[in-house]
Design a protein around this motif. Structure first.
Motif, mmCIF file in Angstrom:
data_model
loop_
_atom_site.group_PDB
_atom_site.id
_atom_site.type_symbol
_atom_site.label_atom_id
_atom_site.label_comp_id
_atom_site.label_asym_id
_atom_site.label_seq_id
_atom_site.Cartn_x
_atom_site.Cartn_y
_atom_site.Cartn_z
ATOM 1 N N LEU A 42 -18.929 -88.813 41.287
ATOM 2 C CA LEU A 42 -18.349 -88.430 39.996
ATOM 3 C C LEU A 42 -18.377 -86.919 39.820
ATOM 4 O O LEU A 42 -17.385 -86.308 39.411
ATOM 5 N N GLU A 43 -19.519 -86.297 40.124
ATOM 6 C CA GLU A 43 -19.626 -84.842 39.989
ATOM 7 C C GLU A 43 -18.661 -84.128 40.921
ATOM 8 O O GLU A 43 -18.055 -83.114 40.550
ATOM 9 N N ALA A 44 -18.487 -84.676 42.126
ATOM 10 C CA ALA A 44 -17.545 -84.067 43.072
ATOM 11 C C ALA A 44 -16.120 -84.137 42.552
ATOM 12 O O ALA A 44 -15.351 -83.177 42.658
ATOM 13 N N SER A 45 -15.755 -85.283 41.965
ATOM 14 C CA SER A 45 -14.393 -85.434 41.454
ATOM 15 C C SER A 45 -14.147 -84.561 40.228
ATOM 16 O O SER A 45 -13.037 -84.086 40.008
ATOM 17 N N MET A 46 -15.190 -84.340 39.416
ATOM 18 C CA MET A 46 -15.065 -83.503 38.228
ATOM 19 C C MET A 46 -15.182 -82.015 38.545
ATOM 20 O O MET A 46 -14.731 -81.161 37.781
ATOM 21 N N GLY A 47 -15.818 -81.699 39.675
ATOM 22 C CA GLY A 47 -16.002 -80.307 40.052
ATOM 23 C C GLY A 47 -17.101 -79.607 39.283
ATOM 24 O O GLY A 47 -17.135 -78.377 39.208
ATOM 25 N N VAL A 48 -18.032 -80.378 38.699
ATOM 26 C CA VAL A 48 -19.144 -79.801 37.936
ATOM 27 C C VAL A 48 -20.413 -80.601 38.218
ATOM 28 O O VAL A 48 -20.364 -81.744 38.667
ATOM 29 N N GLU A 49 -21.563 -79.972 37.971
ATOM 30 C CA GLU A 49 -22.841 -80.664 38.033
ATOM 31 C C GLU A 49 -23.223 -81.145 36.639
ATOM 32 O O GLU A 49 -23.213 -80.365 35.690
ATOM 33 N N THR A 59 -32.461 -83.801 34.593
ATOM 34 C CA THR A 59 -32.195 -83.188 33.290
ATOM 35 C C THR A 59 -30.746 -82.728 33.252
ATOM 36 O O THR A 59 -30.165 -82.358 34.275
ATOM 37 N N LEU A 60 -30.160 -82.737 32.062
ATOM 38 C CA LEU A 60 -28.748 -82.415 31.909
ATOM 39 C C LEU A 60 -28.489 -80.921 32.060
ATOM 40 O O LEU A 60 -29.267 -80.087 31.589
ATOM 41 N N THR A 61 -27.381 -80.598 32.741
ATOM 42 C CA THR A 61 -26.866 -79.239 32.710
ATOM 43 C C THR A 61 -26.135 -79.041 31.380
ATOM 44 O O THR A 61 -25.955 -79.984 30.600
ATOM 45 N N LYS A 62 -25.677 -77.820 31.112
ATOM 46 C CA LYS A 62 -24.914 -77.581 29.893
ATOM 47 C C LYS A 62 -23.646 -78.421 29.879
ATOM 48 O O LYS A 62 -23.259 -78.978 28.851
ATOM 49 N N ARG A 63 -22.957 -78.505 31.019
ATOM 50 C CA ARG A 63 -21.758 -79.347 31.093
ATOM 51 C C ARG A 63 -22.130 -80.805 30.906
ATOM 52 O O ARG A 63 -21.412 -81.559 30.247
ATOM 53 N N GLY A 64 -23.275 -81.211 31.441
ATOM 54 C CA GLY A 64 -23.719 -82.584 31.250
ATOM 55 C C GLY A 64 -23.996 -82.902 29.796
ATOM 56 O O GLY A 64 -23.663 -83.990 29.316
ATOM 57 N N GLU A 65 -24.608 -81.952 29.073
ATOM 58 C CA GLU A 65 -24.849 -82.147 27.641
ATOM 59 C C GLU A 65 -23.549 -82.339 26.891
ATOM 60 O O GLU A 65 -23.449 -83.172 25.986
ATOM 61 N N TYR A 66 -22.520 -81.576 27.282
ATOM 62 C CA TYR A 66 -21.217 -81.697 26.625
ATOM 63 C C TYR A 66 -20.590 -83.068 26.895
ATOM 64 O O TYR A 66 -20.024 -83.696 25.998
ATOM 65 N N VAL A 67 -20.714 -83.549 28.140
ATOM 66 C CA VAL A 67 -20.162 -84.864 28.484
ATOM 67 C C VAL A 67 -20.884 -85.963 27.715
ATOM 68 O O VAL A 67 -20.260 -86.889 27.197
ATOM 69 N N ILE A 68 -22.208 -85.874 27.617
ATOM 70 C CA ILE A 68 -22.985 -86.884 26.886
ATOM 71 C C ILE A 68 -22.565 -86.912 25.417
ATOM 72 O O ILE A 68 -22.428 -87.978 24.811
ATOM 73 N N GLU A 69 -22.331 -85.734 24.853
ATOM 74 C CA GLU A 69 -21.879 -85.671 23.455
ATOM 75 C C GLU A 69 -20.537 -86.372 23.283
ATOM 76 O O GLU A 69 -20.305 -87.099 22.311
ATOM 77 N N ALA A 239 -15.344 -73.274 27.707
ATOM 78 C CA ALA A 239 -15.476 -74.520 28.466
ATOM 79 C C ALA A 239 -15.298 -74.315 29.966
ATOM 80 O O ALA A 239 -15.452 -75.264 30.739
ATOM 81 N N SER A 240 -14.982 -73.098 30.406
ATOM 82 C CA SER A 240 -14.707 -72.834 31.818
ATOM 83 C C SER A 240 -15.784 -71.937 32.412
ATOM 84 O O SER A 240 -16.171 -70.928 31.818
ATOM 85 N N ASP A 241 -16.244 -72.306 33.608
ATOM 86 C CA ASP A 241 -17.183 -71.457 34.332
ATOM 87 C C ASP A 241 -16.473 -70.340 35.083
ATOM 88 O O ASP A 241 -17.133 -69.459 35.642
ATOM 89 N N GLU A 242 -15.137 -70.371 35.087
ATOM 90 C CA GLU A 242 -14.371 -69.402 35.878
ATOM 91 C C GLU A 242 -13.732 -68.310 35.032
ATOM 92 O O GLU A 242 -13.004 -67.466 35.547
ATOM 93 N N LEU A 243 -13.991 -68.335 33.732
ATOM 94 C CA LEU A 243 -13.417 -67.336 32.837
ATOM 95 C C LEU A 243 -14.496 -66.761 31.934
ATOM 96 O O LEU A 243 -15.459 -67.455 31.592
ATOM 97 N N GLU A 244 -14.298 -65.516 31.534
ATOM 98 C CA GLU A 244 -15.213 -64.868 30.597
ATOM 99 C C GLU A 244 -14.420 -64.110 29.553
ATOM 100 O O GLU A 244 -13.270 -63.718 29.783
ATOM 101 N N VAL A 245 -15.027 -63.918 28.401
ATOM 102 C CA VAL A 245 -14.406 -63.178 27.318
ATOM 103 C C VAL A 245 -14.515 -61.680 27.594
ATOM 104 O O VAL A 245 -15.603 -61.169 27.873
ATOM 105 N N VAL A 246 -13.381 -60.989 27.536
ATOM 106 C CA VAL A 246 -13.359 -59.536 27.650
ATOM 107 C C VAL A 246 -13.480 -58.899 26.272
ATOM 108 O O VAL A 246 -14.240 -57.954 26.063
#
Length: 288
Positions: A42-49, A59-69, A239-246
């Protein structure tokens, strides 16, 4: 998440609740290796831990906490769905057409499994569109729109304010000497009257425009690849690990997110149920 197996999502909920594979496996009546294998896939298909794997447990990662919510309503909804099936009281199928900008649809996809469990009598037609006039033309029943204020002949629910930011990949940010010299990916061609396009025309020089596109998906992917900077809702960047706010953008008036319908449709049960669900569950998701 609409393409994922509900059994895998049950495994995520169980491991989150119990904190270990063995305890979760005992609660679900499976062997721990099954849960481990399905979580890895599942994590491989989603591309996140989703979990930090530690000797003391999971224990949940931040992305995991969001999915659980996002998954929190599903167990109760499944019970309700089962009661409906057993009672043979399912209503006739109702088709509801919902239009929304592509980036909004990408976030709402996470709610669709819960929606279909709660309302098996409703079939959604999802259209990627950002124009309010499709409601007046009767091309859609509901529309989610980023606008300042709805027109008087429309009725709906406020989902939250949209905070716009200039965003880029971490690599591109590290390579920038200044925002004044940055290359841009712009949406000006897509909607010349939209707030983002007006801001771009006022602040981005033509010589800085590397790419002009009418696709928000293309914009996001180009920014992730390090092609420049661009304007996006802050919720998408967060929500993206590949972008940051400038930089945060200050607009002369706020852009608000609404779910809207025509006055004559608001009393229809299918419209009411769909609007109520996405207003309730979409508000924290889209404004986060």
């Amino acid at each position: 998440m609409s393409s994922y197996d509900w059994r895998d999502l049950q495994f995520v909920l169980a491991v989150s609740e119990h904190g270990s594979l063995s305890t979760a496996a005992k609660a679900l009546g499976v062997v721990p290796s099954t849960i481990s294998r399905r979580l890895d896939a599942l994590e491989a298909s989603m591309g996140v831990e989703l979990f930090h794997r530690q000797p003391s447990g999971y224990t949940l990662t931040k992305r995991g906490e969001y999915v659980i919510e996002a998954l929190a309503p599903m167990p109760d909804l499944i019970k309700d769905w089962g009661r409906r099936v057993k009672s043979n009281t399912l209503e006739e199928i109702t088709y509801v057409t919902l239009t929304a900008p592509s980036l909004v649809i990408s976030r709402l996809n996470e709610l669709l499994p819960a929606f279909f469990l709660a309302h098996p009598e409703i079939k959604l037609v999802l259209l990627d569109d950002n124009h309010v006039h499709d409601l007046q033309r009767s091309d859609a029943d509901l529309a989610i729109r980023a606008i300042h204020q709805p027109e008087e002949d429309l009725w709906g629910n406020f989902l939250g304010a949209v905070e716009l930011v200039i965003a880029a990949s971490p690599g591109y940010i590290a390579s920038m000497t200044s925002i004044e010299e940055a290359q841009w990916v712009v949406l000006d061609h897509a909607e010349p009257q939209a707030a983002i396009s007006r801001w771009e025309r006022a602040h981005v020089k033509p010589s800085q425009r590397l790419v002009e596109t009418n696709s928000r998906y293309v914009l996001v992917e180009l920014l992730k690849m390090g092609c420049g900077v661009g304007v996006l809702p802050k919720s998408i960047v967060s929500a993206s690990d590949e972008l940051e706010v400038v930089k945060t953008i200050d607009l002369p008036y706020p852009i608000n997110l609404w779910i809207l319908t025509k006055q004559e449709l608001k009393g229809k049960p299918g419209i009411q149920e769909t609007m109520r669900f996405f207003a309730t569950h979409g508000r924290p998701l889209l404004s986060s």
